[in-house]
Scaffold this motif. Structure first.
Motif, PDB file in Angstrom:
ATOM      1  N   ASP A 208     -23.106  28.775 -37.729  1.00 58.37           N
ATOM      2  CA  ASP A 208     -23.572  29.206 -36.295  1.00 58.37           C
ATOM      3  C   ASP A 208     -23.555  31.238 -36.768  1.00 58.37           C
ATOM      4  N   LEU A 209     -23.810  31.155 -37.886  1.00 53.39           N
ATOM      5  CA  LEU A 209     -25.371  32.927 -39.086  1.00 53.39           C
ATOM      6  C   LEU A 209     -25.886  32.418 -39.783  1.00 53.39           C
ATOM      7  N   LYS A 210     -27.432  33.061 -39.404  1.00 48.43           N
ATOM      8  CA  LYS A 210     -27.675  32.983 -40.455  1.00 48.43           C
ATOM      9  C   LYS A 210     -27.711  34.014 -41.414  1.00 48.43           C
ATOM     10  N   GLN A 211     -27.180  33.134 -42.774  1.00 46.19           N
ATOM     11  CA  GLN A 211     -27.245  33.727 -43.538  1.00 46.19           C
ATOM     12  C   GLN A 211     -28.232  35.095 -44.345  1.00 46.19           C
ATOM     13  N   ASP A 212     -29.083  34.809 -43.852  1.00 46.23           N
ATOM     14  CA  ASP A 212     -29.980  35.630 -44.684  1.00 46.23           C
ATOM     15  C   ASP A 212     -30.355  37.186 -43.991  1.00 46.23           C
ATOM     16  N   GLU A 213     -29.352  37.466 -42.961  1.00 39.62           N
ATOM     17  CA  GLU A 213     -28.984  38.187 -42.205  1.00 39.62           C
ATOM     18  C   GLU A 213     -27.815  39.505 -43.047  1.00 39.62           C
ATOM     19  N   TYR A 214     -27.149  38.756 -44.034  1.00 41.49           N
ATOM     20  CA  TYR A 214     -26.308  39.925 -44.398  1.00 41.49           C
ATOM     21  C   TYR A 214     -26.459  39.520 -46.062  1.00 41.49           C
ATOM     22  N   ILE A 215     -25.705  40.460 -46.454  1.00 32.22           N
ATOM     23  CA  ILE A 215     -25.050  41.077 -47.424  1.00 32.22           C
ATOM     24  C   ILE A 215     -24.614  40.007 -48.501  1.00 32.22           C
ATOM     25  N   SER A 216     -25.066  40.222 -49.996  1.00 31.14           N
ATOM     26  CA  SER A 216     -24.378  38.878 -50.235  1.00 31.14           C
ATOM     27  C   SER A 216     -22.251  39.160 -50.543  1.00 31.14           C
ATOM     28  N   GLY A 217     -21.776  40.029 -50.049  1.00 30.11           N
ATOM     29  CA  GLY A 217     -20.462  40.305 -49.553  1.00 30.11           C
ATOM     30  C   GLY A 217     -20.183  40.297 -48.596  1.00 30.11           C
TER      31      GLY A 217
END
Length: 432
Positions: free
Chosen positions: A121-130
Motif C-alpha cells: 500500500d505504500l510508495k516507499q520513495d515518498e518517505y524518508i528512511s526513518g
C-alpha cells in the motif's frame, strides 16, 4: 449484486435471481458497495499532549465506517498497564511506544509484521528512511514512526557575536566545535570560576555518550546488535574526549545542570553557548524563552570525517492478537497517519519530524530554530537509531550509570569501558 438462491426448483434447475424488494437494504446494489463496518481501539499514551487531536479527528471524519474508541492515559500509567493488557489479550488494537520496545514486542510475537502491508500500500520513495526504524534484522517491520526526533547542534547567536567567534557551519568537525567552545567559556564574575561554557555536554544516551562514543569511528554495538564494542580503541578514544570536557573547561559538570534546571535551560538562559539539541526541545525553549536568538546546524562531522545523527522514534504497533477486522482498521489508521495530510499536521506542530517527504517541506521556518533543515538534512545524510534491538532498554540501563560515573570522574574511561563491555555483553548474551 442481486441475491442469488442456490436452492433447486422442483424441475431440478435453479431458481432465477430474485429482484431486490423496495426497502430491502441487504439486497440493494448500494448496500453491497457500502464500506465494511469496523471497530478500532487506539491507545494514546500522553493523550492529545503527544498525539495531535486534529489527526485523530481527521481519521474519524474520513472513515465513518470505523468506530473509534480511544484509550488515553498519562505516559507512565499507560506503559505500566499495557504489559498486563498484552498478557491478557486485552491491549488496544493499535498504540505507540518507544521504538526499541516495539522491536521487543516483535521478538515476543506481540507486534504484527507490517512489511507486507507496506509493500502493498505504500510508495516507499515518498518517505524518508526513518519509516523503517522498527525493522528487525530479518527484515520484518514491527511499527511505523509516530514521529522522528533527531539531534542537531544548537547555538546562541548573541554569545558567538559578543565573543567575536564565527558562527558554526555544516562543515564543522567535532574539533572545530571544541576549539570554538574553548573561546566561549568564561569567568564572567571574576571569581576565578567558569560560569559560562562553550558547550553543554550531557550524560544521557541520545545527546551525550552515544554520539561521543562514535565520534572517532568507534561503535557501541556491532552491526548485528549482538556484540558490545566499548573496548574498541576508537570507542575508548571518543569516550575519553567526552569525559575530559569538564576538566578542559569546555563543559559544565552535572551539578551545574542541576542548578540550572537541565541542559536545555542552561542553554536557553545563556549559560551555555552550544549543545546537542533534540528537535522536540525547541518547543520547550520557544515557550519559556521566546526572545532567545538561537539557531541550529547539522551535528559536526566526526574525527573520522563522517557525520552521525542519532534519532529517536516512538512507533505505532498493531497488536498481533487483534481481530482481523481490527487489524484492517488499524492499518487504515496507519496509512492515514503516514499521509501527507496527517504528516503535515505533525510537521507544523513542532513536536517531531514527519517521515513523509512532502510533509517535511511544511516545517515551520518562522519559529526558531529557523534552520530546521539542520535536522531534516542531517537525518537524510546520516540518521541512525541508538543501536536499538529487543534488549535495548536493558543494556542501555546497564550502561547508563557507568557512563555517568565516567563523566563524574569516579571511573577512568579505561576502567569504565571494561565494565561497559562486561555488563552490556551479558545482557546481549542473555537475550539471544
Amino acid at each position: 449484486m442481486l441475491a442469488l438462491s442456490l436452492a433447486a426448483c422442483s424441475s431440478g434447475g435453479e431458481k432465477p435471481a430474485e429482484s431486490a424488494k423496495p426497502g430491502d437494504a441487504s439486497k440493494s446494489p448500494e448496500a453491497s458497495k457500502a464500506p465494511k463496518q469496523m471497530t478500532l481501539k487506539i491507545g494514546l499514551p500522553g493523550s492529545y499532549d503527544v498525539t495531535k487531536k486534529e489527526i485523530i479527528d481527521g481519521f474519524i471524519a474520513k472513515n465513518p465506517n470505523i468506530k473509534v474508541e480511544l484509550v488515553e492515559a498519562p505516559w507512565g500509567d499507560f506503559v505500566k498497564k499495557i504489559q498486563t493488557e498484552i498478557a491478557g489479550g486485552t491491549a488496544p488494537d493499535i498504540w505507540f511506544q518507544e521504538n526499541a520496545v516495539i522491536l521487543g514486542y516483535g521478538k515476543r510475537g506481540v507486534a504484527e509484521d507490517l512489511s507486507g502491508y507496506i509493500k502493498k500500500d505504500l510508495k516507499q520513495d515518498e518517505y524518508i528512511s526513518g519509516l523503517f526504524a522498527a525493522q528487525s534484522s530479518d527484515g520484518k517491520v514491527y511499527g511505523v514512526p509516530h514521529g522522528i526526533n533527531p539531534i542537531a547542534l544548537a547555538y546562541n547567536k548573541k554569545m558567538f557575536t559578543d565573543a567575536g567567534v564565527p558562527l558554526p557551519t555544516k562543515d564543522w568537525t567535532y574539533q572545530d566545535m571544541l576549539d570554538a567552545a574553548k573561546k566561549l567559556s568564561k569567568d564572567t564574575n571574576g571569581d576565578g570560576k567558569l560560569d559560562q561554557y562553550g558547550f553543554g555536554a550531557s550524560t544521557s544516551i541520545t545527546v551525550g555518550w552515544y554520539p561521543w562514543t562514535r565520534s572517532k569511528g568507534g561503535q557501541v554495538l556491532d552491526e548485528t546488535k549482538s556484540k558490545a564494542m566499548f573496548t574498541d580503541p576508537k570507542s575508548l578514544d571518543g569516550i575519553k574526549t567526552w569525559a575530559n570536557l569538564v576538566k578542559d573547561g569546555i563543559s559544565p559538570d552535572t551539578d551545574f545542570y542541576t542548578a540550572a534546571g537541565g541542559d536545555w535551560k542552561a542553554f536557553a538562559s545563556g549559560k551555555v553557548a552550544m549543545f546537542f539539541m533534540q528537535y522536540s526541545n525547541s518547543a520547550l525553549i520557544n515557550k519559556d524563552f521566546p526572545n532567545l536568538d538561537y539557531d541550529t546546524i547539522e551535528i559536526p562531522k566526526g574525527y573520522d570525517g563522517k557525520r552521525l545523527v542519532p534519532m529517536v522514534t516512538n512507533s505505532w504497533v498493531i497488536f498481533s492478537k487483534a481481530k482481523a477486522d481490527a487489524k484492517e482498521a488499524a492499518w487504515e489508521f496507519m496509512k492515514y497517519y503516514l499521509s501527507e495530510e496527517a504528516q503535515t499536521v505533525l510537521a507544523k506542530s513542532g513536536a517531531a519530524l514527519p517521515v513523509n517527504k512532502k510533509a517535511m517541506t511544511q516545517l515551520d521556518t518562522n519559529a526558531s530554530p529557523k534552520n530546521k533543515k539542520a535536522y531534516s538534512d542531517g537525518i537524510a545524510e546520516a540518521g541512525v537509531t541508538l543501536d536499538e534491538n529487543p534488549s535495548w532498554n536493558e543494556w542501555r540501563l546497564a550502561a547508563q550509570p557507568i557512563y555517568s560515573d565516567i563523566y563524574a570522574g569516579k571511573l577512568t574511561p579505561e576502567e569504565g569501558v571494561k565494565q561497559l563491555q562486561e555488563k552490556v555483553q551479558k545482557v546481549l548474551d542473555d537475550n539471544k
